[in-house]
Design a protein around this motif. Structure first.
Motif, short mmCIF file in Angstrom:
data_model
loop_
_atom_site.label_atom_id
_atom_site.label_comp_id
_atom_site.label_asym_id
_atom_site.label_seq_id
_atom_site.Cartn_x
_atom_site.Cartn_y
_atom_site.Cartn_z
N ALA A 1 107.07 1.37 106.55
CA ALA A 1 106.98 2.68 107.19
C ALA A 1 105.97 2.67 108.35
N MET A 2 104.87 1.96 108.15
CA MET A 2 103.84 1.87 109.19
C MET A 2 104.38 1.11 110.41
N ARG A 3 105.19 0.06 110.17
CA ARG A 3 105.79 -0.68 111.29
C ARG A 3 106.65 0.23 112.17
N ASP A 4 107.37 1.16 111.52
CA ASP A 4 108.23 2.08 112.26
C ASP A 4 107.47 3.32 112.74
N LYS A 5 106.14 3.32 112.56
CA LYS A 5 105.28 4.42 113.00
C LYS A 5 105.70 5.76 112.39
N LYS A 6 106.00 5.72 111.08
CA LYS A 6 106.37 6.93 110.34
C LYS A 6 105.15 7.44 109.58
N LYS A 7 105.06 8.76 109.47
CA LYS A 7 103.94 9.35 108.74
C LYS A 7 104.19 9.38 107.23
N PHE A 8 105.45 9.33 106.83
CA PHE A 8 105.80 9.39 105.42
C PHE A 8 106.71 8.22 105.06
N ILE A 9 106.63 7.81 103.79
CA ILE A 9 107.45 6.70 103.29
C ILE A 9 108.73 7.28 102.71
N SER A 10 109.86 6.96 103.28
CA SER A 10 111.14 7.49 102.81
C SER A 10 111.81 6.52 101.84
N GLN A 11 112.91 6.96 101.26
CA GLN A 11 113.61 6.17 100.23
C GLN A 11 114.11 4.84 100.79
N ASN B 1 103.54 -1.29 98.07
CA ASN B 1 102.73 -1.71 99.22
C ASN B 1 103.61 -2.12 100.40
N GLU B 2 104.68 -2.88 100.10
CA GLU B 2 105.60 -3.30 101.16
C GLU B 2 106.32 -2.11 101.78
N ALA B 3 106.68 -1.12 100.95
CA ALA B 3 107.35 0.08 101.48
C ALA B 3 106.43 0.80 102.47
N ALA B 4 105.15 0.89 102.13
CA ALA B 4 104.19 1.53 103.03
C ALA B 4 104.03 0.73 104.33
N ILE B 5 104.04 -0.60 104.23
CA ILE B 5 103.92 -1.45 105.43
C ILE B 5 105.14 -1.26 106.33
#
Length: 499
Positions: free
Chosen positions: A292-302, A286-290
């Motif tokens: 990624a969303m903060r950086d306005k990315k469409k995908f969650i990277s490593q 969940n934190e990884a998705a958050i």
């Protein structure tokens, strides 16, 4: 209707009594006292409705055993026990007594509640859930009444939904089922437990409604022996922290609905999360998705997963920023830890950072090559070396130590005590509690002094590397394990510990 008639009758009676000259003040006082008792504890406190999951609406089916990862042995044992509920006719032919209770034991966040809900869906049973604290009150008889109510509610709901079985789940059962006589003379606890024992004894395979009690605890040593004996809780199912393969399964389950980048390696994330529970892993994804969303990315990277590991372990980044001298000391300290970790177990350093998180001003994170369940003397001594290396690196490079090593020292002392209690010290096989304080202090000191001399040898030979890595951290804040190892090999440092 009855409530309105009662209020009207009481008002009319009060008016007539006032007209007749009666003193109604005591009556009003008693009526007010009864109302207070009714709303605060009394009759309303006794009539409690326990939370239920309505299987007819499809709520239970959403949680099944396929959605629970990392606990294959626990699921296997639980499924075998549930067959007695699901195939009651077969067990009656075999003369098998039905299981009355299943106790799920394990650390917090490992999925005990999920297993209980999945059990209800698997057997198509009514599911009632309660916490042990919901049964306990300071007023005599309330707890016992609530135990009777949850069993009666299970039977009523089973008939209402046209089912033949019900599962009662009690979380934190150590509150309700603690050892009798251990509550300082408070008999309400004992009466509540006695009522639970009576209700479980009354469960029979001939009953029209089959009831199975599933309980969860992370303090099984506190439970009363009469509760955990065969015939009440017949199965003890350990729900431990997931191993490497289990953590990878759980991560896959929690990332199914998330847009993943092609560079994501969940096995590598699982290796970095030794000691994480299922709840920790869910929070990590969940934190990884958050992030990624903060950086306005469409995908969650490593990199978001790796940063989420740090956040779950240590907490959010802190706003405070140490001055340049403190940052240099922190960088030297953490590099010392990393240098010693690579010396003992090459490839073990995952990352080094001077970023403040939680109470840590900086930290070095390790990646174990496998999950450890037993620790050798060499392994424990190596952990002491790593813990001492930060302070000794400060002393070598800066000429003094700091209070930043106090937590490291406490951990090192704890490991030294573990060596002693495991019979791996000069004292041989002893009981830690029976060793006189002065002798214990001397043995711990000798263990730490011996390991300190080993660490000093490595640190003194690697001062140039420590300065180079610390300087990099001062500018970049973080260095990965791979980059650290490249710097280590480029310097050509000889990392050996003399035995």
């Amino acid at each position: 209707m009855i409530k309105e008639l009662s209020i009207g009758f009481a008002a009319a009676a009060a008016i007539i009594m006032i007209q007749q000259g009666f003193n109604v003040v005591p009556w009003f006082f008693m009526a007010g006292l009864i109302l207070v008792l009714y709303y605060m504890v009394g009759f309303k406190g006794l009539n409690k409705s326990f939370s239920a999951v309505d299987g007819s609406k499809g709520s239970i089916e959403k949680i099944n055993f396929d959605r629970i990862g990392g606990h294959d042995s626990a699921k296997k044992e639980l499924l075998e026990a549930l067959e007695f509920v699901k195939n009651s006719k077969l067990i009656m032919k075999m003369g098998i007594r039905p299981l009355k209770g299943i106790l799920l034991m394990g650390p917090p966040g490992t999925g005990k509640t999920l297993l209980a809900k999945a059990a209800a869906g698997y057997t198509d049973s009514v599911f009632l859930s309660a916490s042990g604290s919901e049964f306990i009150e300071v007023y005599a008889g309330v707890g016992a009444q609530r135990v009777r109510q949850i069993f009666n509610q299970a039977k009523e709901m089973t008939k209402k939904q046209n089912k033949n079985s019900a599962i009662i789940f009690i979380d934190e059962i150590e509150i309700l089922g603690g050892k009798r006589g251990s509550h300082g003379g408070h008999l309400e606890y004992d009466q509540t437990l006695n009522q639970l024992l009576v209700e479980m004894d009354g469960i029979s395979c001939n009953d029209q409604t089959k009831i199975l009690v599933i309980a969860a605890t992370n303090r099984s040593e506190l439970l009363d022996s009469a509760l955990v004996r065969p015939g009440r809780f017949d199965r003890m199912v350990n729900v431990d922290l997931p191993d490497l393969e289990g953590r990878e399964q759980i991560l896959k389950l929690h990332t199914r609905n998330k847009p993943m980048s092609k560079d994501v390696n969940l096995k590598a994330v699982a290796q970095d999360t030794f000691g994480f529970s299922g709840a920790h892993l869910e929070s990590l994804t969940n934190e990884a998705a958050i992030l990624a969303m903060r950086d306005k990315k469409k995908f969650i990277s490593q990199r978001y997963f790796l940063e989420a590991v740090d956040k779950v372990m240590m907490g959010e980044k802190m706003d405070r920023k140490p001055d340049i001298d403190e940052l240099w000391r922190i960088a030297v300290h953490e590099t010392g830890h990393a240098l010693m970790s690579e010396t003992i177990r090459p490839g073990s350093v995952s990352s080094i950072t001077t970023t403040s998180r939680g109470k840590a001003l900086g930290y070095m994170r390790q990646t174990p090559d496998r999950d450890f369940h037993l620790y050798t003397k060499e392994y424990l001594e190596g952990q002491i070396n790593i813990l001492l290396a930060g302070s000794l690196a400060e002393e070598e490079i800066l000429g003094s130590r700091s209070t930043g090593a106090s937590a490291d020292f406490q951990q090192a002392i704890g490991i030294a005590k573990e060596l002693i209690s495991s019979g791996m010290s000069t004292l041989g096989v002893v009981s830690l509690s029976d060793i006189p304080g002065t002798i214990l202090h001397d043995v711990i000191s000798s263990i730490l002094e011996k390991e300190e001399s080993k660490v000093k040898e490595v640190i003194s030979c690697s001062s140039n590397l420590i300065k180079e890595v610390a300087d990099y951290l001062l500018n970049q804040e973080k260095i990965s394990g791979e980059a650290f190892r490249k710097m280590l090999f480029s310097c050509g440092e000889k990392l050996k510990i003399s035995s």
